[in-house]
Design a protein around this motif. Structure first.
Motif, PDB file in Angstrom:
ATOM      1  N   LYS A 181      40.121  41.283  41.164  1.00  0.00           N
ATOM      2  CA  LYS A 181      41.266  41.719  41.958  1.00  0.00           C
ATOM      3  C   LYS A 181      42.558  41.231  41.325  1.00  0.00           C
ATOM      4  CE  LYS A 181      41.679  37.982  45.406  1.00  0.00           C
ATOM      5  NZ  LYS A 181      41.624  37.681  46.851  1.00  0.00           N
ATOM      6  N   SER A 182      43.638  41.931  41.634  1.00  0.00           N
ATOM      7  CA  SER A 182      44.955  41.607  41.083  1.00  0.00           C
ATOM      8  C   SER A 182      45.786  40.842  42.104  1.00  0.00           C
ATOM      9  CB  SER A 182      45.686  42.896  40.703  1.00  0.00           C
ATOM     10  OG  SER A 182      47.030  42.633  40.352  1.00  0.00           O
ATOM     11  N   ASP A 183      46.648  39.990  41.604  1.00  0.00           N
ATOM     12  CA  ASP A 183      47.592  39.268  42.470  1.00  0.00           C
ATOM     13  C   ASP A 183      48.972  39.907  42.440  1.00  0.00           C
ATOM     14  OD1 ASP A 183      45.697  37.327  43.200  1.00  0.00           O
ATOM     15  OD2 ASP A 183      46.056  36.202  41.354  1.00  0.00           O
ATOM     16  N   ASP A 184      49.082  41.071  41.803  1.00  0.00           N
ATOM     17  CA  ASP A 184      50.375  41.744  41.669  1.00  0.00           C
ATOM     18  C   ASP A 184      50.655  42.561  42.930  1.00  0.00           C
ATOM     19  OD1 ASP A 184      52.641  43.062  40.965  1.00  0.00           O
ATOM     20  OD2 ASP A 184      51.764  44.206  39.304  1.00  0.00           O
ATOM     21  N   SER A 185      51.495  42.041  43.792  1.00  0.00           N
ATOM     22  CA  SER A 185      51.793  42.728  45.051  1.00  0.00           C
ATOM     23  C   SER A 185      52.718  43.923  44.854  1.00  0.00           C
ATOM     24  CB  SER A 185      52.419  41.752  46.047  1.00  0.00           C
ATOM     25  OG  SER A 185      53.651  41.252  45.551  1.00  0.00           O
ATOM     26  N   TYR A 239      38.075  41.754  50.173  1.00  0.00           N
ATOM     27  CA  TYR A 239      36.693  41.915  49.711  1.00  0.00           C
ATOM     28  C   TYR A 239      36.558  41.909  48.186  1.00  0.00           C
ATOM     29  CZ  TYR A 239      35.616  43.191  54.535  1.00  0.00           C
ATOM     30  OH  TYR A 239      35.472  43.191  55.907  1.00  0.00           O
ATOM     31  N   GLY A 240      37.681  42.030  47.488  1.00  0.00           N
ATOM     32  CA  GLY A 240      37.641  42.083  46.040  1.00  0.00           C
ATOM     33  C   GLY A 240      37.173  43.404  45.498  1.00  0.00           C
ATOM     34  N   SER A 241      36.909  44.381  46.373  1.00  0.00           N
ATOM     35  CA  SER A 241      36.348  45.656  45.944  1.00  0.00           C
ATOM     36  C   SER A 241      36.495  46.688  47.052  1.00  0.00           C
ATOM     37  CB  SER A 241      34.862  45.485  45.601  1.00  0.00           C
ATOM     38  OG  SER A 241      34.178  46.721  45.622  1.00  0.00           O
TER      39      SER A 241
END
Length: 448
Positions: free
Chosen positions: A129-133, A185-187
């Protein structure tokens, strides 16, 4: 219970829903509308046997709160369910409308995506997952699902909802559910599998695609019937905060004072009202882009179209390099949109993809559309009915950096107590989003 005077300027669905709930809680609510009918962009027109929608064509009912609201205002027995065939949706690939797969077996065999494209989807649960909001919809989908899914699923889907491009929209604001699915959920796939119980706890109900017996305009008309007074043909020029409360002015007439004013007009129409209230907004109204859109309704004999039109409609990916965004099979969707031996199509052109097309003259536009329909669905006859609606400002684009837009509204409301800004430029563009936003706003004012 409230015993407060509140003004609602504009009868879009957000403002109407808020006005209804506030009145229910005891407030004295006055509503002002510049047009002769309520509903903002929602407008249904009956022309003989043809029933057309100028704005939203359907309402996706999936939240208990919205379902209860429709029942409460007296629309439950007016609901019309979409034809079961509406679950079948088409995407144009290589000039042919292909059904979007709705089962695992169909997903395996569909010609919409290559084997590599399908394998990319299966790898989705293993993508970090990305942390780029601030990620765009396009970047998110390409990262998680691959380029093919972006081009032949999400690109046309975004054009159908926002009349825009996935590269121009913020994921977190345009599709917050997708953003939250990845964060929690990461997905997307894992969220779909394991998130069902949470969605039910949040008030989700089985999905129903609906309209009403006399079209979508029954919704704002029914809400407005519960409100009094509603001042139609009354254009509000200014709002002013005075010692005893807020005053709204129209052509020299002043109404008020009110403890609160809900301004429920489109973003691009707010400048003349809000800049005098807060000069810091001087350049604010250049920050949200509304692409232009043409909506063309066309009626034909059934025998003049080879395609069975057995679905919701079709969407056209940008990669297909066509002149239209897509079309709804309106007479398939709901009954009484056309006579029994005719088809009614609603075609969309322009948007952020091809803004210059939206502004074509009607005859040029229809000629281009019919050429496309000839290729895509086998049209071989002339239209018997036509209606063209041009929206110079169609749907607000939730672009990257949209936090600054929302933050400016938050600041304005803090610094101007009693002034509230509502509409589809905040927290969702769909009709159910707007209903829920209006009910939440009324709840907020009721507790204030």
């Amino acid at each position: 219970m409230l015993s407060r005077r509140i003004a609602v300027v504009g009868t879009g669905i957000t403002g109407l829903s808020a006005a209804y709930a506030l009145k229910k809680n005891g407030a004295d609510v006055s509503v002002f509308e510049k047009n002769s009918i309520p509903g903002g962009a929602i407008r249904t027109v009956r022309s003989g046997e043809w029933l057309t929608e100028y704005g939203p064509n359907t309402l996706l009912l999936k939240d208990k709160r919205v379902a209860l609201f429709l029942d409460e205002i007296g629309l439950e027995d007016q609901i019309v369910e979409a034809n079961p065939e509406a679950s079948r949706r088409f995407i144009v690939k290589d000039g042919i409308p292909q059904p979007l797969p709705s089962t695992f077996a169909a997903a395996i065999s569909t010609p919409l995506f290559s084997l590599q494209g399908k394998l990319n989807v299966l790898k989705e649960p293993f993508i970090r997952k990305s942390d780029d909001s601030s990620e765009t919809v396009a970047d998110f989908v390409e990262r998680r699902l691959g380029r093919e899914i972006l081009e032949y699923a999400i690109n046309p889907f975004v054009a159908g909802i926002f009349a825009s491009n996935p590269e121009d929209l913020s994921l977190r604001h345009a599709f917050p559910v997708m953003y939250e699915m990845e964060q929690e959920y990461g997905s997307l796939i894992l969220a779909a599998i394991f998130g069902g119980s949470k969605r039910r706890k949040m008030g989700r109900i089985p999905r129903r695609l609906i309209s009403f017996r006399n079209g979508m305009q029954q919704l704002p008309a029914q809400i407005a019937d519960h409100l009094d007074p509603v001042y139609y043909n009354t254009h509000i020029d200014t709002v002013e905060r005075r010692e005893k409360g807020w005053v709204v002015k129209s052509a020299g007439a002043a109404y008020g004072p009110f403890e609160a004013v809900i301004l429920n007009i489109p973003f691009y129409q707010q400048k003349d009202i809000l800049e005098p209230v807060d000069p810091k907004l001087k350049h604010f109204f250049d920050t949200v882009h509304y692409p232009p859109l043409s909506v063309v309704h066309l009626g034909y004999k059934k025998e003049d179209i080879e395609h069975p039109l057995d679905g919701f409609g079709f969407l056209v990916p940008a990669a297909e390099e066509r002149g239209i965004l897509g079309a709804l099979f309106s007479s398939t969707l709901f009954p009484n949109r056309a006579s029994g031996n005719h088809h009614l199509l609603t075609v969309f052109a322009g948007g952020g993809r091809q803004p210059e097309v939206a502004g074509l003259q009607t005859n040029q536009l229809v000629e281009m559309i019919e050429s496309e329909l000839s290729d895509l669905i086998g049209l071989n006859g002339s239209h018997l009915f036509m209606d063209h609606v041009f929206w110079p400002h169609a749907i607000p684009g939730y672009e990257p950096g949209y936090d600054s837009v929302l933050g400016e509204y938050d600041r304005l409301e803090r610094e101007q107590p009693g002034l509230f800004i509502a509409g589809n430029f905040r927290n969702g563009i769909s009709v159910p989003d707007c209903i829920q936003n209006g009910l939440r706003l009324a709840q907020k004012l009721s507790k204030a």
